[in-house]
Design a protein around this motif. Structure first.
Motif, mmCIF file in Angstrom:
data_model
loop_
_atom_site.group_PDB
_atom_site.id
_atom_site.type_symbol
_atom_site.label_atom_id
_atom_site.label_comp_id
_atom_site.label_asym_id
_atom_site.label_seq_id
_atom_site.Cartn_x
_atom_site.Cartn_y
_atom_site.Cartn_z
ATOM 1 N N ASP A 94 0.834 -1.218 0.000
ATOM 2 C CA ASP A 94 0.000 0.000 0.000
ATOM 3 C C ASP A 94 0.860 1.256 0.000
ATOM 4 O O ASP A 94 0.537 2.240 -0.662
ATOM 5 C CB ASP A 94 -0.946 0.020 1.205
ATOM 6 N N ASN A 95 1.935 1.209 0.755
ATOM 7 C CA ASN A 95 2.830 2.370 0.766
ATOM 8 C C ASN A 95 3.547 2.532 -0.568
ATOM 9 O O ASN A 95 3.774 3.648 -1.039
ATOM 10 C CB ASN A 95 3.849 2.248 1.905
ATOM 11 N N TYR A 96 3.923 1.401 -1.178
ATOM 12 C CA TYR A 96 4.564 1.476 -2.499
ATOM 13 C C TYR A 96 3.576 2.086 -3.503
ATOM 14 O O TYR A 96 3.928 2.966 -4.295
ATOM 15 C CB TYR A 96 5.021 0.082 -2.949
ATOM 16 N N LYS A 97 2.321 1.631 -3.408
ATOM 17 C CA LYS A 97 1.303 2.155 -4.327
ATOM 18 C C LYS A 97 1.103 3.662 -4.108
ATOM 19 O O LYS A 97 0.932 4.431 -5.059
ATOM 20 C CB LYS A 97 -0.019 1.404 -4.094
ATOM 21 N N ALA A 98 1.170 4.080 -2.856
ATOM 22 C CA ALA A 98 1.007 5.519 -2.562
ATOM 23 C C ALA A 98 2.139 6.341 -3.181
ATOM 24 O O ALA A 98 1.932 7.473 -3.640
ATOM 25 C CB ALA A 98 0.952 5.739 -1.051
ATOM 26 N N LEU A 99 3.312 5.756 -3.218
ATOM 27 C CA LEU A 99 4.460 6.421 -3.872
ATOM 28 C C LEU A 99 4.121 6.651 -5.356
ATOM 29 O O LEU A 99 4.320 7.743 -5.902
ATOM 30 C CB LEU A 99 5.668 5.503 -3.722
#
Ligand SMILES: O=P(O)(O)OC[C@H]1O[C@H](O)[C@H](O)[C@@H](O)[C@@H]1O
Length: 549
Positions: A286-291
């Motif tokens: 999810d954090n990678y996607k937010a990036l």
């Protein structure tokens, strides 16, 4: 004379620069109460104060005219629409497709690449979750606790620096260790700190031909086999990211364990592809996607905001202004945030590998300076060393200061001090300190007039040194994505103005080829006449020192 320097817009800028050079920013601030407020931009949660730059309305409007004259908008569209703008390698340049969260198809040679992009993201998500949940186990049944991420250049800097920058968001389940250098000390240090039964190796190489990455992976494989694993067990402990599936399978990685990427993703733009897998493993998908979402937001800003309100366009033009009209040799990045300390090294590859070129798209030599040297480190450390040269050196070094307004796990005093230093430096660079003020300070110290003047000259700070200040609420994955995409597009803008192909890297390729040739020489497998006399004697000394005793 080149096309660029014969443009009327270029000639006009040369004239304006002469006038601007005789003006001081502190006088502009004194005479215009609105300067600071007027010269700000906001995009994607990033606030930019660019008022401490040596530009007036005249210079700015002429810079935007230059961008129009260089067809910036048309070339920008060509990039986003998948045209082969990397003309020396015949490739599209589509890192923006990797973070395209719209419904818009992205066509490369008549085919929509978005289904493949989505499928790869799904594969990354599933794999990340299976590692974090413990469902994916090593061959002895133990869950994975360590990721050894092997890659170099774009297959290293993005994953490592983003993971470091987002440290407060890291998951507890695994620890990610990065290895790039072929210097054996690095891989040996990492491998000796992990348990092979609990380790997953992620080998990242777009080309699957890079000497350093192949050798480090071979060393890791050897370590795994010597520790007790068998050839069959490798499938549970080694995965690869590559656009060269054949080379990866020939190397022994099973096809299921290969995360694909494509030739339309440049190495230095590849953190948005499966090369970002170590980021996802370190921070959660999810954090990678937010990036990626943050980068998409900046893409949208870059493609839709008017040129005058467009952050990457403005930054690119300011860079051209200083490089070409003020002879600035370098540009310094100063993140006032410990976790963002790697950003200068990241932008160094992005900018210097993209615009470190001396021929135009049509193959003529340029008659104007192109890409600057990019460097820098975290504030406040540099204030106690290299800032001296920025304050009083003989040239100008435009600076990007950046600061999160909120930081995790920190007490208020530390953060207030960090901010005060950041703002204080920008003020000192802009205002400087006059000879008269320095002379006055020396009164009453028992100095004769000549000595007082001599000392005052040393203490005088000319000021008029340009800087941008970037503020953001806190460094979330989304904000970081926007910040990185902002620099990508800034570099693109400068490449367009300078009429360069910002997407090849023949100099680096030569280094790769020569490294392999010399290795053959060192291993006694190449004719010594392949090398010049100096290289021959270096090889001979190395061979003598390493000859069997
Ligand atoms: O991912 P790889 O194919 O192993 O390439 C790694 C690096 O190799 C070269 O040095 C390129 O210039 C870089 O842009 C690239 O990121």
């Amino acid at each position: 004379m080149s096309v660029l320097t014969s443009l009327p817009e270029w000639k006009k800028l040369s004239k304006i620069a002469e006038t601007v050079k005789s003006a001081h920013m502190r006088d502009w601030f004194a005479s215009d109460n609105e300067r600071a407020e007027k010269m700000t931009l906001n995009a994607c949660g990033i606030y930019l104060d660019y008022s401490k730059n040596r530009v007036n309305d005249d210079a700015l409007s002429s810079l935007f005219d230059l961008a129009r004259a260089c067809n910036l908008k048309t070339i920008r569209t060509s990039m986003f629409e998948g045209e082969h703008i990397n003309t020396t390698e015949g490739r599209a340049v589509l890192h923006t497709a990797l973070r395209n969260f719209s419904d818009r198809p992205v066509m490369v040679d008549g085919e929509d690449v978005m289904p493949e992009v989505h499928a790869t993201l799904e594969k990354m998500k599933g794999f990340t979750e299976s590692i974090h949940s413990g469902e994916h186990k090593g061959y002895t049944g133990k869950p994975v606790k360590h990721i050894v991420a092997i890659g170099i250049g774009g297959s290293f800097l993005g994953p490592k620096i983003m993971t470091e920058a987002l440290k407060p968001h890291t998951v507890d389940a695994v620890k990610v260790h990065f290895v790039a250098n072929v210097d054996g000390c690095h891989i040996h240090d990492v491998l000796s700190s992990v348990d092979f039964e609990e380790t997953l190796v992620v080998m990242s190489s777009k080309s699957f031909t890079t000497q350093e990455t192949l050798q480090n992976t071979l060393t890791a494989k050897d370590w795994f086999l010597k520790s007790g694993g068998t050839q069959q067990d490798i499938a549970k402990h080694f995965v690869a990211v590559s656009s060269n599936v054949k080379a990866a399978t020939d190397f022994g990685i099973s096809e299921d364990n290969i995360f694909p990427m494509w030739d339309w993703v440049g190495g230095r733009y590849s953190l948005w592809s499966a090369i970002g897998l170590p980021i996802s493993l370190a921070l959660g998908f999810d954090n990678y996607k937010a990036l990626l979402e943050g980068a998409f937001e900046m893409d949208t800003h870059f493609t839709t905001a008017p040129l005058e309100e467009n952050m990457p366009v403005l930054l690119g033009l300011l860079g051209v202004w200083y490089r070409n009209f003020f002879d600035a040799q370098s540009h310094v990045l100063l993140p006032y945030y410990h976790y963002l300390r790697g950003l200068p090294a990241y932008v160094q590859q992005l900018d210097m590998e993209s615009n470190g070129k001396e021929v135009t798209q049509t193959g003529e030599s340029v008659d104007y300076p192109t890409g600057p040297i990019i460097w820098g480190s975290e504030g406040t450390n540099g204030q106690h060393s290299f800032h001296q040269l920025i304050h009083q050196g003989s040239g100008i070094i435009p600076a990007d200061f950046m600061l999160p307004l909120n930081v995790p796990n920190q007490d208020d005093t530390h953060h207030a001090m960090l901010a005060s230093n950041c703002f204080g430096q920008t003020q000192a660079l802009m205002q400087g300190k006059s000879f008269e003020a320095c002379y006055a300070d020396l009164e009453g110290q028992g100095l004769d007039d000549a000595e007082r003047k001599r000392l005052a000259a040393h203490k005088t700070m000319p000021g008029n040194k340009p800087s941008n200040t970037f503020l953001f609420d806190s460094l979330t994955p989304k904000t970081l994505g926007s910040l990185v995409a902002m620099y990508e597009h800034k570099v693109f803008v400068q490449g367009v103005i300078w009429n360069l192909n910002s997407f090849d890297q023949w100099g680096v390729e030569l280094g790769k080829a020569l490294g392999n040739q010399v290795l053959a020489g060192i291993q006694g497998e190449a004719d010594k006449d392949n090398f010049d006399a100096s290289t021959q004697q270096l090889i001979a000394r190395f061979r003598a020192a390493n000859a069997p005793k």
